[in-house]
Design a protein around this motif. Structure first.
Motif: not given
Length: 171
Positions: A38-64
């Protein structure tokens, strides 16, 4: 009757605790997954909240990169691409000119985008999208039916992008 020493009682309590823990470990794991996703991630001024069927697998300054938990081949990549004259449809048409894929325009008025369907072998889809008035692009790769997994997420990103103020230099 049974008389247990204090060390035996301690071992009995520890044993029963381990048994109860092993029985409920699956439930605890599910609760942890629900809590930790449930923890949101702020990336490029956008708040990213993965849903129950998704997960963040990679995160850096230019890509998510978001991946589907149901199908490991389905992923949605958000990336920053400097503004140039290229549009998603131009890039996908060029791709389909080189590869054996079928070009289609994206049927979504919220985004500028195009679809490349690979029909030979395992059916595969690439969807390239650009957020309006933004350097943020989205690229989906995976089976066509798995794109629906990311639909609510894409809608949330488009909504957030529309709420951001656009400066004169960005237009």
């Amino acid at each position: 009757m049974f008389r247990f020493s204090s060390s035996q009682r301690l071992l009995l309590v520890l044993g029963f605790t381990l048994i109860l823990l092993s029985v409920s470990l699956n439930r605890i794991s599910g609760l942890w997954d629900r809590y930790s996703r449930e923890d949101p991630v702020v990336w490029q001024q956008l708040t990213i909240t993965p849903g129950p069927d998704t997960r963040i697998s990679s995160l850096d300054e230019m890509t998510l990169v978001l991946r589907s938990t149901a199908n490991t081949h389905a992923r949605l990549t958000l990336f920053v691409r400097e503004n140039d004259d290229s549009r998603p449809r131009d890039l996908v048409k060029n791709l389909c000119g080189r590869d054996s894929c079928v070009y289609r325009a994206l049927d979504d008025e919220r985004l500028d985008g195009a679809i490349a369907d690979y029909v030979s072998g395992t059916p595969f889809r690439i969807v390239l999208m650009q957020l309006p008035d933004s350097e943020v692009w989205l690229e989906y790769k995976g089976p066509a039916e798995e794109l629906d997994t990311f639909d609510s997420f894409i809608g949330a990103i488009v909504t957030q992008n529309g709420e951001q103020p656009v400066t004169g230099a960005e237009r």
